[in-house]
Design a protein around this motif. Sequence first.
Motif, PDB file in Angstrom:
ATOM      1  N   GLN A   1       0.031 -47.015  -3.789  1.00 54.25           N
ATOM      2  CA  GLN A   1      -1.181 -47.029  -2.977  1.00 54.25           C
ATOM      3  C   GLN A   1      -0.975 -47.776  -1.668  1.00 54.25           C
ATOM      4  OE1 GLN A   1      -3.836 -48.696  -6.054  1.00 54.25           O
ATOM      5  NE2 GLN A   1      -4.776 -46.677  -6.215  1.00 54.25           N
ATOM      6  N   ASN A   2       0.254 -48.070  -1.346  1.00 56.60           N
ATOM      7  CA  ASN A   2       0.517 -48.845  -0.129  1.00 56.60           C
ATOM      8  C   ASN A   2      -0.064 -48.183   1.117  1.00 56.60           C
ATOM      9  OD1 ASN A   2       1.892 -50.479  -1.812  1.00 56.60           O
ATOM     10  ND2 ASN A   2       3.929 -50.102  -0.961  1.00 56.60           N
ATOM     11  N   HIS A   3      -0.111 -46.857   1.108  1.00 58.86           N
ATOM     12  CA  HIS A   3      -0.547 -46.154   2.320  1.00 58.86           C
ATOM     13  C   HIS A   3      -2.050 -46.325   2.567  1.00 58.86           C
ATOM     14  CE1 HIS A   3      -1.543 -43.449  -0.977  1.00 58.86           C
ATOM     15  NE2 HIS A   3      -2.488 -42.996  -0.185  1.00 58.86           N
ATOM     16  N   LEU A   4      -2.784 -46.815   1.574  1.00 57.52           N
ATOM     17  CA  LEU A   4      -4.230 -46.920   1.757  1.00 57.52           C
ATOM     18  C   LEU A   4      -4.580 -47.884   2.888  1.00 57.52           C
ATOM     19  CD1 LEU A   4      -5.664 -46.934  -1.887  1.00 57.52           C
ATOM     20  CD2 LEU A   4      -5.781 -45.116  -0.176  1.00 57.52           C
ATOM     21  N   HIS A   5      -3.885 -49.018   2.906  1.00 56.58           N
ATOM     22  CA  HIS A   5      -4.175 -50.005   3.956  1.00 56.58           C
ATOM     23  C   HIS A   5      -2.872 -50.616   4.432  1.00 56.58           C
ATOM     24  CE1 HIS A   5      -8.373 -49.722   2.864  1.00 56.58           C
ATOM     25  NE2 HIS A   5      -8.003 -49.843   1.601  1.00 56.58           N
ATOM     26  N   PRO A   6      -2.111 -49.865   5.210  1.00 55.71           N
ATOM     27  CA  PRO A   6      -0.807 -50.388   5.624  1.00 55.71           C
ATOM     28  C   PRO A   6      -0.984 -51.759   6.282  1.00 55.71           C
ATOM     29  CG  PRO A   6      -1.072 -48.121   6.343  1.00 55.71           C
ATOM     30  CD  PRO A   6      -2.390 -48.566   5.796  1.00 55.71           C
ATOM     31  N   GLY A   7      -0.140 -52.673   5.901  1.00 53.00           N
ATOM     32  CA  GLY A   7      -0.234 -54.015   6.482  1.00 53.00           C
ATOM     33  C   GLY A   7      -1.088 -54.947   5.641  1.00 53.00           C
ATOM     34  N   SER A   8      -1.945 -54.386   4.829  1.00 50.85           N
ATOM     35  CA  SER A   8      -2.758 -55.235   3.963  1.00 50.85           C
ATOM     36  C   SER A   8      -2.383 -55.048   2.500  1.00 50.85           C
ATOM     37  CB  SER A   8      -4.240 -54.921   4.132  1.00 50.85           C
ATOM     38  OG  SER A   8      -4.666 -55.306   5.408  1.00 50.85           O
ATOM     39  N   MET A   9      -1.436 -54.169   2.261  1.00 52.64           N
ATOM     40  CA  MET A   9      -1.030 -53.935   0.875  1.00 52.64           C
ATOM     41  C   MET A   9       0.300 -54.635   0.652  1.00 52.64           C
ATOM     42  SD  MET A   9      -3.269 -52.054  -0.693  1.00 52.64           S
ATOM     43  CE  MET A   9      -2.296 -51.525  -2.085  1.00 52.64           C
TER      44      MET A   9
END
Lengths: 549, 306, 345, 365
Positions: B216-224
Amino acid sequence: MAEATQPSGGRPDTAAPAAIELRGISKAFGPVQANKNIDLRVEKGTIHGIIGENGAGKSTLMSILYGFYKPDSGEIMVNGQPLTIADSQTAIRAGIGMVFQHFKLVQNFTVLENIILGVEDGPMLRPSLAKARGVLKQLAEEYELNVDPDETIEELSVGHQQRVEILKALYREADILILDEPTGVLTPAEADHLFRILEGLRAEGKTIILITHKLREIMEITDSVSVMRRGEMVASVQTAQTSPEELAELMVGRKVILNIEKAAANPGQAVLEVRDLRLVDDEGVERLRGISFDIRAGEILGIAGVSGNGQTQLMELLGGYPEKGSKVSGTIHMNGDNLDLTGTKSDARTRRKRGIGHVPEDRQTEGLIMDFAAWENVAFGYHDKPAYQSGLMMNNTAIKSDAEKYFEDFDVRPRNTNLAARNFSGGNQQKIVVAREIERNPDLLLIGQPTRGVDIGAIEFIHKRIVELRDAGKAVLLVSVELDEILSLSDRIAVMFDGRIMGERLPSETTTGELGLLMAGVTDTENTPDSAGIPPEDRHVDELPEGRA
Amino acid sequence: EPALIFDLGGKFDKSFNEAANNGAVRWAEETGGSYKELEMQSEAQREQALRRLAETGANPIIMTGFAFGDVLNKVAPDYPDTKFGIIDMVVEQPNVQSVVFTEEQGSYLAGIMAAMASETDTVGFIGGMDIPLIHKFECGFAQGFKSVKPEGNVLINYTGTTPAAWNDPVKGGELAKAQISQGADVVYAAAGGTGIGVLQAVADGGKLGVGVDSNQNHLHPGSMLTSMVKRVDNAVFDAFTAGADLEAGVKVMDLKADGVAVAIDDDNKDLVTAEMQTAIDEATAQIADGSVAVHDYMTDNTCPVQ
Amino acid sequence: MGLNSLKDALTPIIVLSICVIWVLLDQNRALDGIESALRLMTPLLLACLAGLYSERAGVFDIGLEGKMLMAAFSAATVAYLTGSAWLGLLAGIGGSLSLSLIHGLASITFRGNQLISGVAINFLASGLTVLLGIKIFGLGGRTPALVGDARFGDLNLPFADALAGVPLLGPIYSRLISGHSILVYMAILAVPLTWWVLYRTRFGLRLRAVGENPASVDTAGISVTRLRYAAIAICGILCGVAGAYLATGLSAGFVKEMTAGRGFIALAALIFAKWRPWGALFATLLFGLLESLANQYPNLDLGFVTIPSMFMNALPYILTVIILAGFVGRAIPPRAGGEPYVKER
Amino acid sequence: MDKMPKWADVILTPLISLFLAMAISALVILAIGESPWVALTTMVEGALGSSYGWGYTLYYTTNFIFTGLAVMVAYHAALFNIGGEGQAAMGGLGVALVCLAFPWPHWALALPAAMIGGALLGAAWAFIPAWLQAKRGSHIVITTIMFNFIAAAVLNYVLVNMLRPVGSMDPASARFPEGTHLPKLSDIATIFGTEWGKNTPVNITFFIAIAACFLVWLLIWRTRLGYEIRAFGKSEPGAMYAGISPVRITVIAMLISGGLAGLMAINNVMGESERLVLNAVEGAGFIGIAVALMGRNHPFGVFLAALLFGFLYQGGGELALWTSIPRELIIVIQALVILFTGALDNMVRMPLERIFMALRKREDV
Ligand SMILES: Nc1ncnc2c1ncn2[C@@H]1O[C@H](COP(=O)(O)OP(=O)(O)OP(=O)(O)O)[C@@H](O)[C@H]1O
Ligand SMILES: Nc1ncnc2c1ncn2[C@@H]1O[C@H](COP(=O)(O)OP(=O)(O)OP(=O)(O)O)[C@@H](O)[C@H]1O
Ligand SMILES: [Mg+2]
Ligand SMILES: [Mg+2]
């Protein structure tokens, strides 16, 4: 009689257009033809009476005039102008006002709010309310129609609620005022007061249509009268040219005895002994303040009084269902046995087992289940009678056969026990309740407002049955706001005021005037003449304890 | 022709059903083969679906979710020639392959990363329904975290007790905010659709989130910070590839077998420091050689750290 | 009389005491918790006021849940497609209004059973949102995540930062009052507005009348049908805002069944509030607070026993029952509620 | 006296309404780019086309009969029981406890005990809201909604922490012992030498449900208690006048209602899954509301409505299983059926009445 069947003008000068002229009005509710091709002419500045049996179509006709129902056919002329009355707004604008049989008031609104509903002056309420308050004050003075504008409707007596309805119409500047059975809920004093107002309005040139079941009122106040039967207009006559007997016959289609004959009472043992009965309702108001009386076998005790003085509470308490949360004290003995006032043995079921029958004041919400078939209603309250049980099930055959019998004996029409109670007219509904309670042959019959809203034919019948029960040696406790009824039926009269019994009289030794004074709370000793002029309910409101307001 | 049955969550649950779907799609793309798929609609349908698929000749039949275990136990013997695969549950039948994942190991790694990324020494875990499977994630995560910061604090919340617990992003978001307000700066969400709300709130709050099941890293790049991926897709892919020769028995998809992992990709590589990477590699090796044993909550319903 | 007004004041008293005690015990967490309660309250409050308009006009509405769900979906979809949260809000209102229209058709025009119609609307929304979602986005009923202007951001009120240092009031202003989505402020403002509309305007008078005794309105020459349609339209709009807030304010997109029973809770709050606007505010705030409390203290350790999370999650429901049983008296619904207005049988 | 013949009201109106619902459903199916005809045939074929489909349809029907009757009984006492979901869930717990408590030798012994267990817990779950309404005036709609949530919490706790076999992933109870397994209708068919509904979950509970319909009918329309329930439901002041205790009727009606909802567990927990799982009720409690209202609060109507929903459930399940149509379509179809037959029925009835009135007028002439 012959000319009477032709609708004819009220006042001689036929040049002026009639206030109201209906031509060929018909209206069907599904399969029921409530109005059939009706013509009616009401002259300006007159009081016109309309009479007819329950379900004759009187209310329907007037509701059409007021735009509440749409007629299937026919035309309406107001002041000579043809008018299509699509809704009540049109009727109101044409100067028509109506006080319905069942008031159309919002119970938890104040008087003022009810008055302005629909004729507010703008989108904001405050200015409208302020203006209405002023106008209301004027109207109140002008017509002696006092009500507290800030009281909510549910706090008002029925009589006052009716005043609000009349004020509503006057506020809308109605020239033509329709009143549907206005006196059904009023005491004689209140009714007199109303008639004085109506006469005042007539004097101002307003036109009034009055629906009533009481021939006395027709004779007393109307200029002309129309008679309806089974959806048709059967006659329109000048009041001066007719008599109560003739009207009754026109209405019912047969001769009616207007005054019942009854033999002198032959009282025996005391059946019911009530001592120092007190009841405080759940709001803390003392509704019964030490009631004591006896009723003997073979005797009718009539309780007179303005409604709202504790009669309802007394009847409910005797019947075994005082309002939830009320506290009671005192003693009741039935045939010498003490009756429980609290606990599970104080309920209506136990009272019935003890031989107490009860025709409640409110037949539609208490005495009948309107959605039940008539035959089911015949068992209502007696549904646990052994004769109605067969094993685990109820013996519906037994109930139905009883129902058939009662319908026959009491001439309930239509003779169809499978119809739901709500499909019967008011009078026939009342007959079903009375039949159920009387046929049980109770030792004591409690009967409240037995003929409210019931037509002449049925009144005659019900009165006869009550007297028959008495003659069979049973005790009857009759509560009624109709002084005529009390006087003609009772063997003894007690008058209730503010939760107390103000005094007892024998019908032969008293007068309407004296009873009226007692009903107003004037006791034997302080018999001051000037207090008689004040309508009683005005006074008792002030004397109610604080908690009530 | 192989078949895949999704559990009640549906194939787009952003979670393991979706991962299973990805595996099947990948298989179809790579081999050009076709497969059948079914989504459950009610509890009673499980048996119906299994039998009908078996009767149409589908082989192997793979199903996701422990809820099939009971039914499969009953159905499998009736179709000895069909191979079944069940994910997340052990069913001991001669024609059933049970695939179980060591979620506690993946979560352990996520816990290490969370501990190293945390500046407040407080991290959070938000689970969907309070059921044993989710405790397995929770417990592994807590162990990993404590292995780095024994004095640190893991906040734990579960969303609810009705099926809505898996589909309530609003509640997820509020739980995340509640944990953040208690100092959590890394929050691990194992809560299906609810997790979407958790990760959103974490990103909005400028903190770090840890995804679950799929990457799910792509959901909020930089916040995951990462995602604890459970390679259900691989399991399905392998099973489909094996076809009718699917091997019966228990197949443990652990760290060693790449069954679970922490996802590191372009979306989060800036957050993964060199020390973090070293610590992960070290822990992976230790778990593989057995010098570190991550406790599995399921074995005794307890968690050694709390 | 005195007892009754005490009972009416009870919810505000309970709510305020919880807040005060919490702040005294742990100011920091309390402020965050109460802030969270305000957010959780907002959809409930909007839905509760929606129900209030409808039921005050005599139309029962157990379809609040469905309308909110539909609104959440339409709002998220349009916000995603256009990138504008405001257009999303409009779409949300539109989606909810269309269900209101169905409810009106069934329960006003065709005098159908209002409860059945409400049940049907809940099912309809539950199915349609996912069906359309799959058709449009192919993500199993979800919408893609919303970013940037497609969501309602938080509004920082003026001087929030400057005043933060002021003791007591500073944190309350800067943390509790400031920093919510504009929809939160709209919801709270809707309370006095509703009160004003209901008790100070002609429309309100007629609306209350039609819910108590439609015949009185009819005989006054006002259309019962039109009034009731107006009421359910307002209901639809408010539910629309509630749904939009769920999808584009609180979260960033639509997830199937994301209303998660909030419509039913709003209905409970409405009865709790005895169909009054201020009551609605306090009732929904109470629900918000209870949920927030459960969120903040998931495994409440009472020393001798730890309450399991399942029961902390059920706490709002358990407490509701207890409060209802113990303190709030009988709630009398609008008298004409639930019954279609039938003049002629 | 009526505007149209009874048969038209009871048969014609619902049929036309149903047809309208189906027509709109077809439009919805078209709108999502699928073929309504394929959908319809799949549904009919899947639900009614084989003994297999029937087996499932009747299984779901059985669930809905119980919850529908539960709502109906309460409704006759003017109580709106939204708590069927929670009551059925607790009924499941009752059944599970009974089944697991004891190594039952034969289902014929286990069944009555489990029925008592299910009904008892279901009734207990309805008792508190009933008592609170009767004594404290707490609104039953709120309390039953709350009790649904609370039941979910209780069940979750009990399954995870008490009934779950150690080491199991599944928050579900252990399998019930062999002696509690109810005969399936397919087993009964085998006795008669035919093969019917093999591997379908419909079991003898179906007959219990039908018996329940009949018993509820007797209760409501033939017994004194039923008379009192109906009277109380129509008018509380009337009931007081007749000596019917509101508290007693409120509590008894809700106990019966909750008991009926609890009995559903015989079907899904004991008959089908043979163990207790977390979400065993799966919304049947809510569907019960629709079933009762559409069935016009009459047991026969409830039976027909339950059958209709059973058909929709099974047919819809088949649709979702074997076509690319998403399963949510079924929810939409259910919604439309509820809407048209339950709430928009007057849309059909009014014109029909006009037609019949016109016909009658012509006859009269
Ligand atoms: N709204 C209605 N719908 C259907 N039928 C009605 C309606 N109102 C009245 N009726 C029927 O129309 C007939 C005439 O009723 P209406 O109320 O006009 O009689 P009425 O003369 O006023 O009687 P009462 O003296 O009892 O007031 C009755 O058979 C009544 O049942
Ligand atoms: N808990 C409360 N907090 C603040 N204001 C309240 C609260 N409850 C009621 N009010 C307001 O106080 C005023 C008086 O309330 P009241 O109980 O008289 O309402 P009402 O008009 O009688 O309502 P109804 O018509 O439903 O009986 C109303 O304007 C109401 O909005
Ligand atoms: Mg009349
Ligand atoms: Mg009030």
